[in-house]
Write an enzyme that holds these catalytic residues in place. Structure first.
Site, mmCIF file in Angstrom:
data_model
loop_
_atom_site.group_PDB
_atom_site.id
_atom_site.type_symbol
_atom_site.label_atom_id
_atom_site.label_comp_id
_atom_site.label_asym_id
_atom_site.label_seq_id
_atom_site.Cartn_x
_atom_site.Cartn_y
_atom_site.Cartn_z
ATOM 1 N N ALA B 69 0.820 -1.205 0.000
ATOM 2 C CA ALA B 69 0.000 0.000 0.000
ATOM 3 C C ALA B 69 0.858 1.262 0.000
ATOM 4 O O ALA B 69 0.484 2.278 -0.594
ATOM 5 C CB ALA B 69 -0.937 0.002 1.205
ATOM 6 N N GLN B 174 -6.936 -0.667 5.324
ATOM 7 C CA GLN B 174 -7.514 -1.240 6.540
ATOM 8 C C GLN B 174 -8.958 -1.677 6.338
ATOM 9 O O GLN B 174 -9.618 -2.093 7.295
ATOM 10 C CB GLN B 174 -7.414 -0.234 7.698
ATOM 11 C CG GLN B 174 -5.996 0.106 8.110
ATOM 12 C CD GLN B 174 -5.260 -1.035 8.826
ATOM 13 O OE1 GLN B 174 -5.838 -2.074 9.157
ATOM 14 N NE2 GLN B 174 -3.961 -0.844 9.044
ATOM 15 N N CYS B 320 3.670 2.133 11.463
ATOM 16 C CA CYS B 320 4.515 2.948 10.591
ATOM 17 C C CYS B 320 5.040 4.175 11.301
ATOM 18 O O CYS B 320 5.920 4.855 10.803
ATOM 19 C CB CYS B 320 3.757 3.346 9.334
ATOM 20 S SG CYS B 320 3.711 2.006 8.146
#
Lengths: 375, 375
Positions: B69, B174, B320
């Site tokens: 992604a 998500q 992240c």
């Protein structure tokens, strides 16, 4: 099927498969996560990075994992273009991803280094001469050519560049995992990938400085040099394959396999004298034989299709440009005759290829030549 | 270990593992190769692409496989920046990869759309009003937030953008594989990845137009929209995981799992009344509970570490951005109190999480609160 297309992709090794399956169960957390499961995944990445660093001979801190050699090449050229105003010099036989990225990132400021006709090795005299008169942003010379297996004098090109303070870029995608990678770590930039030697597809790397400009931004992964959740299982699996290959390289496996290749060539020349081996007088990878078949066949597809029916998976050149029926830029640069691409066949062996497999190819080529009226 | 960090990465599903192992043995050739083994690999890619297309509801020709992604988000924003001079509007709670790519590709020409305080959903009135006065290059609103699980009104944002002829970008990383992806295919650009729902890491995609500008150039893979040898096994494995999840989504699994989540929240509020659930009044993913723990604990790490020792793998927010001890931009945008990030815990369940696992977390939280003096 007898598979002779390993330069396109090498089937996964048993060790790599086992490592992947193990990693997906034992190391299933995100390496950036703040718990012990995350720390275990991060530690496994470190071990894999150390493995690659040991193979290339450079600090692990100079290695960045990516999704493949094509991404790596794009990232290196973007980085160089963003940090310099000079010209990029690249050999005329580089992989399409280097050429396409040069056209995009160095528009009007890239030039191709010639290769020695027929031989296919980059013309070091031309490079040396050019470096005396001009100072490029960087010089890119691949370690070994994907279409022909011709080994480039990358060590000497690297040293020439160093003498002139010019960054040297080496595409080692077809080298690492086939030959000892010692000395590659001394290049300023190196790109490679795992699926060319039995690691999984989707894993590549860059040897680069710590201030490398990321092409993919987001999270702080890879010390800020490549964002995105790391492919832990793929990376661990790649390191397993690399360890396996480096261990084999340290034995007499290469000499043995080179002999198999040369016996095949000898037998082929005898059986089909109209055949030409590309780069025959240059050093070449032990696994690759690129040949121009006799001209009787009017279309390269026919040879490949005929061989395929005979149970041999071979290629017409780079998988990255096959499907596009245009002449090979590699053969053009080598000045291997007009229309030669149409008769090109590439046989690329793998680590599991046997001497008997080469014999199988030879027998199939003889049959194909008969059927195509090419004897 | 009880794993509650699925928004960081979801362990590989059994079906995905089986599909990967099968693909690495049966589909081991390069899909670009000119032989039947290559054609089989290419056909498997087509089947996987059709599967994703059916899930999102868009033509398979509009889907490009990537490495994840983050790469997808970078590629979409690069494409938009290269093909427009306008401003990019993005919600203030987007994933770090969208924010970082916006800063890089739209320097001085991006703006953040506010979210409704506390609720965390993008302010549609503000968007609607802004669209009446200005025409941005594109609008980006994620489908569901990674840190809080708050579901964004992306369908309405998409429709508003369409009314104004503005391209709409949706980060579905998500969402897909957790909820029905119907309607996502009607967005102009969608990004997602497989490792958030039990596919392997290293596989992502972009829903994009056919004239998409590639960020990675080289070979003609993915119809010229993303060069590099395709990760066939990873893609086939991802499609297997997606099929598995979409089948589960079509049952009452979501309702059941939402009830588990809500029972956990109810029990937690009773046990530790000082706890605040982030975005409690907004629609949220069935798997995610982000909570502010009582202020007695002085550092968010301590909660996570304590839980880790008690056998619970949870997170402090986005994987992240964890590791970087800076305040969550998501909580800041939601105006959830100064210093709140320090008390943030995120529990994100997976498809294999049971009702009993939620009870295990609750018990561990009670113990941790006691030990930390936070009751």
């Amino acid at each position: 099927m007898t598979y002779f297309d390993h330069n396109a992709t090498h089937p996964l090794s048993a060790a790599a498969r086992e490592a992947w399956v193990d990693a997906t169960s034992r190391l299933s957390a995100n390496p950036s996560a703040p718990h012990r499961a995350g720390a275990r995944a991060a530690a496994a990445l470190d071990v894999a990075r150390d493995r690659l660093a040991a193979s290339l001979g450079c600090p692990a801190a100079n290695l960045v994992w990516t999704s493949g050699a094509t991404e790596s090449a794009n990232a290196v050229l973007r980085h160089l273009a963003a940090n310099s105003t000079g010209t990029l010099w690249l050999s005329a036989v580089e992989h399409p991803c280097f050429i396409a990225a040069a056209q995009r990132d160095f528009p009007g400021r890239h030039r191709f280094l010639p290769v020695v006709p027929k031989l296919g090795t980059v013309d070091l005299d031309a490079l040396s001469d050019a470096l005396r008169h001009d100072r490029p942003a960087a010089v890119a010379v691949m370690a070994a050519n994907n279409e022909t297996g011709v080994i480039q004098p990358w060590q000497r090109a690297r040293d020439l560049c160093r003498e002139h303070g010019v960054p040297f870029v080496c595409d080692a995608a077809q080298w690492t995992g086939k030959l000892a990678s010692t000395g590659l770590g001394d290049c300023d930039y190196v790109v490679g990938c795992a699926h060319k030697f039995g690691g999984p597809a989707g894993v590549g790397w860059i040897r680069c400085p710590s201030d490398f400009t990321p092409s993919i931004v987001g999270g702080p992964q890879e010390e800020g040099r490549r964002a995105g959740t790391e492919n832990v299982a793929g990376i661990v699996s790649s390191a397993a394959a690399l360890a396996e290959r480096d261990a084999a390289i340290a034995t007499n496996a290469i000499a043995e396999r080179t002999a198999w290749r040369d016996r095949f060539i000898g037998n082929l020349m005898t059986a089909l004298p109209g055949t030409t081996v590309i780069g025959l007088d240059a050093p070449r990878l032990w696994n690759t034989v690129a040949v121009l078949m006799p001209p009787a066949a009017d279309c390269r597809r026919r040879w490949v299709v005929k061989l395929d029916r005979l149970g041999i998976a071979a290629s017409t050149g780079s998988a990255c440009s096959s499907g596009k029926e245009k002449p090979s830029h590699v053969l053009e640069a080598m000045r291997v005759g007009e229309g030669a691409s149409d008769r090109l066949l590439r046989f690329s062996a793998g680590w599991e290829t046997t001497a008997a497999d080469w014999d199988t190819v030879l027998a199939a080529l003889k049959s194909a030549a008969m059927e195509l009226g090419a004897t």
